[in-house]
Design an enzyme around this catalytic site. Structure first.
Site, PDB file in Angstrom:
ATOM      1  CB  THR A 465      -0.862   0.039   1.271  1.00  0.00           C
ATOM      2  OG1 THR A 465       0.035  -0.177   2.385  1.00  0.00           O
ATOM      3  CG2 THR A 465      -1.907  -1.048   1.272  1.00  0.00           C
ATOM      4  NE  ARG A 587      -2.112  17.165   5.746  1.00  0.00           N
ATOM      5  CZ  ARG A 587      -1.084  17.277   6.598  1.00  0.00           C
ATOM      6  NH1 ARG A 587      -1.184  16.796   7.818  1.00  0.00           N
ATOM      7  NH2 ARG A 587       0.029  17.862   6.203  1.00  0.00           N
ATOM      8  N   GLY A 661      -8.526   7.311   5.910  1.00  0.00           N
ATOM      9  CA  GLY A 661      -8.340   5.923   5.472  1.00  0.00           C
ATOM     10  C   GLY A 661      -8.860   5.768   4.060  1.00  0.00           C
ATOM     11  CD  GLU A 664     -11.080  -1.876   4.102  1.00  0.00           C
ATOM     12  OE1 GLU A 664     -11.751  -2.888   4.286  1.00  0.00           O
ATOM     13  OE2 GLU A 664     -10.565  -1.224   5.016  1.00  0.00           O
TER      14      GLU A 664
HETATM   15 MO1  MOS Z   1      -9.410  -5.112   5.258  1.00  0.00          MO
HETATM   16  S1  MOS Z   1     -10.893  -6.302   4.419  1.00  0.00           S
HETATM   17  O1  MOS Z   1     -10.327  -4.344   6.470  1.00  0.00           O
HETATM   18  O2  MOS Z   1      -8.372  -6.239   6.025  1.00  0.00           O
END
Ligand code: MOS
Length: 701
Positions: A465, A587, A661, A664
């Site tokens: 990531t 941010r 965050g 997702e």
């Molecule tokens: Mo992610 S599905 O919250 O590990």
């Protein structure tokens, strides 16, 4: 003369390539299966070949006679394990077979090939039992659990949604189905375990989202003090949730290492993953929307039925996002779950929000069509003042701005007439996105070293990531130094405890601790004089108290997706021509890797819309699709140019780094936008994913 150097430009907000990029592309970065410890052996598990039953006999003689085979462990002779909250980790402890693919033996040998051959030579006899893997909404075993995944109450009702729905002048009452989905990260689960009998210590290299949790779980299972267990997850080749809790492979690797006294690597073949590392559970949705003729929602009911295994209750919280999205005075959100003879589901990118928003945002599109109101406008008209279910004020909410900005950038208004180009039907669709803001306690330590550099340590995990990079940027800014003066150490359980890399919490959780440690270090350095000693000067930080404080605010990220698709009336193939997302996620700290996160989520959402699905085999049990030849993830040729934008959102009610965050939210809503565009293009609504040619041709027929 003033010798104070000018403060460097802030690093946060500017693009930075991954700090470990060179290590990765040169092959020097080591993944869990690549720790070539001296004398290491290899393990290969044996999956059950019946859909349900019990093991009555295991004949290991043929396997043990093969060259290079060291051991075969079975449910009757494998080492006994300690207690564990997760029954899927208590492998080889009893003869029960809850589903096809459940591990029933483990072969250990000198080479991976020998281990694989030995596993294939193990003969297992079973007593079969009747099985049932088929989910349907009126299944007699369905029940409403207390909680859904994430600790949310399974059932919530405000007002009387059924009565309000019945009284509404405009109504939509639709059923949607999302099939089981699999995470399939590029790096299948793997672990290398080393048991040192002399010192009684265990060292494990594991592909996981959180080595701290792997350590505590292994300590419990193998009855070891936690300080005798070290778990390293330095580089991880993707996860998407299926490495968020320890998986059976790591338990088996440790068992094999303790049993043989050799370091053991267990790298799962992809074909095993579908059954043993979790999946997104299928969800059957009923969504009822009632509205006035001006589009104001008067009733919203989202009812979800999902499956779990007989081993463990896991309830995909797909009705939860409907508690957040729209201002409906009468609001019902509820979950039912059916325990079946299927593999145990688990986390997959945006659990709950992803399938739930597919259904809700498809239904919103159906309502817009029923009302003759533009679907962007319908959403804007139902913007709530406070979180609909809880009544809490939002810390910040810029959904309307995302919709407006996306519509402008996509040139939405100019594309609202479906068109035809030869055999292709072309149309556009929109959907909203949301994902909660979570933060978890973490610790960190910051060191000032005599050479003028800084070392920052926290047990974060970088799944690909850019976590390592963003933490260095947070540290550099907190210390007021250039990025190249900061080194970050992560991915090791001996480091200060960091939260699991899940729930899009990583940057906020670890970043908070890193920020606090660096700020304290600066303060300490300001109070002392003289050179930094050889050992450096170091300061710890722990956010347990601050991160656990309940916020009076409802905290969520929001976004909007716009899609243009074409449906081929001859072949039934649907292709996405354009995909555009606008997000309001606090941010944005590293625009380069943040863009990758959003784009990656949208690509995964595109796969969910068009190609990805798993099927529980009704006759033989287990999942039919268990490799990448049958489970179709999008390839380059499937993915158009994806445009991602974000709003400059300032939210004072989050954490010191100000991010919400982003791991997702990119997948949330993408599939609905694509499905809505398909409807716009063709006039036909397919309410079951994915939009494969067979379904498309049937719908167009
Ligand atoms: Mo992610 S599905 O919250 O590990």
């Amino acid at each position: 003369m003033d010798s104070t150097p000018a403060a460097p430009a802030p690093s946060l907000g500017s693009p930075t390539t991954r700090l470990e990029g060179r290590e990765k592309v040169t092959g020097r970065a080591r993944y869990a299966a690549e720790y070539a410890l001296p004398d290491r052996a290899y393990a290969w598990p044996v999956p059950a070949t019946v859909p349900r039953g019990r093991v009555t006999a295991v004949d290991t003689a043929g396997a043990l006679a093969l060259p290079g085979v060291l051991a075969v462990l079975t449910p009757s002779d494998a080492p006994r394990l300690g207690a564990c909250d997760d029954p899927t980790l208590r492998v080889l402890q009893d003869p029960e077979v809850p589903h096809r693919g459940w591990y029933v033996a483990l072969a250990v040998a000198e080479t991976p090939e020998a281990a694989r051959a030995a596993a294939a030579a193990v003969r297992v006899r079973y007593a079969d039992e009747p099985h049932d893997g088929v989910l349907h909404t009126d299944h007699p075993a369905a029940y409403t659990p207390e909680q859904a995944n994430g600790g949310y109450p399974a059932h919530r009702e405000k007002g009387d949604a059924a009565a309000a729905f019945a009284a509404a002048p405009v109504r939509v009452d639709c059923a949607y189905a999302v099939p089981p989905l699999h995470n399939h990260p590029m790096e299948p689960h793997a672990a290398t375990a080393h048991w040192d009998a002399d010192s009684g210590t265990l060292t494990v290299y594991d592909s996981s989202q959180g080595s701290g949790l792997v350590r505590s779980t292994l300590a419990d299972l193998f009855d070891l003090p936690a300080d005798r267990v070290t778990v390293v997850s330095e580089h991880v080749g993707g996860a998407f949730g299926c490495k968020g809790t320890p998986r059976p492979h790591v338990v088996l690797a440790v068992m094999a290492a303790r049993h043989t006294g050799r370091p053991v690597t267990l790298a799962l073949p992809r074909r095993h993953l579908a059954a043993v590392v979790g999946h997104r559970a299928p969800t059957l949705h009923r969504v009822r929307l009632g509205a006035r003729t001006d589009g104001t929602l008067t009733a919203l009911a989202h009812e979800v039925t999902t499956h779990t295994s007989r081993v463990r209750e896991f309830v995909e919280q797909a009705a939860v996002p409907a508690r957040v999205m729209y201002a409906a005075p009468d609001l019902l959100t509820t979950h039912r779950v059916v325990p079946l003879d299927v593999p145990t589901p688990s986390w997959m990118r945006a659990p709950g929000e992803c399938p739930g928003m597919y259904a809700l945002e498809s239904a919103m599109d159906e309502l817009a069509c029923a009302l003759g109101i533009d679907p962007v406008e319908l959403r804007v008209r139902n913007e709530p003042d406070a979180e609909p279910d809880s009544g809490h004020p939002f810390s910040s909410r810029h959904l309307v701005e995302c919709l407006r900005e996306g519509a402008a950038r996509f040139d939405w208004a100019a594309h609202r007439t479906p068109r035809r180009d030869g055999p292709l039907l072309i149309g556009t669709g929109v959907a909203s996105a949301t994902y909660p803001v979570y933060v978890a306690p973490s610790a960190a330590r910051a060191h000032a070293l005599p050479d003028g550099t800084y070392l920052v340590q926290t047990n974060a995990t970088d799944l690909g990531t850019g976590a390592r990079t963003v933490l260095a940027k947070i540290a550099a800014d907190a210390l007021g130094v250039a990025l190249d003066r900061v080194t970050v150490e992560i991915g090791h359980s001996a480091l200060p405890q960091g939260a699991v890399a899940g729930g899009s919490t990583g940057t906020a959780s670890w970043g908070w601790a890193v920020h606090d440690a660096c700020t304290s270090l600066l303060a300490l350095l300001a109070r002392r004089s003289g050179p930094i000693p050889e050992a450096g000067v170091s300061v710890p930080a722990d956010t347990t108290a601050s991160a656990k404080q309940k916020s009076p605010y409802a905290r969520h990220a929001f976004g909007a997706h716009f899609a243009e698709v074409q449906a081929d009336t001859v072949t039934g193939e649907v292709r996405v021509r354009r995909l555009l997302g606008v997000f309001a996620a606090g941010r944005i700290l590293n625009p380069l890797t943040a863009r990758s996160q959003f784009v990656g989520g949208m690509v995964m959402g595109l796969g969910m819309a068009l190609t990805e699905h798993s099927t529980v085999d009704p006759v033989f049990g287990g999942f039919v699709e268990n490799d990448l030849a049958s489970y179709h993830v999008p390839a380059h040729a499937d993915v158009p140019d994806i445009e991602v934008h974000w709003l400059d959102e300032h939210d004072k009610h989050l954490n010191p780094v100000g991010g919400k965050g982003i791991g997702e939210i990119g997948i949330v809503g993408t599939a609905a936008a694509i499905g809505n565009a398909f409807h716009h293009a063709t006039g036909r609504r397919i309410r079951e994913l994915p939009l494969t040619p067979d379904r498309v041709l049937a719908a167009l027929g």
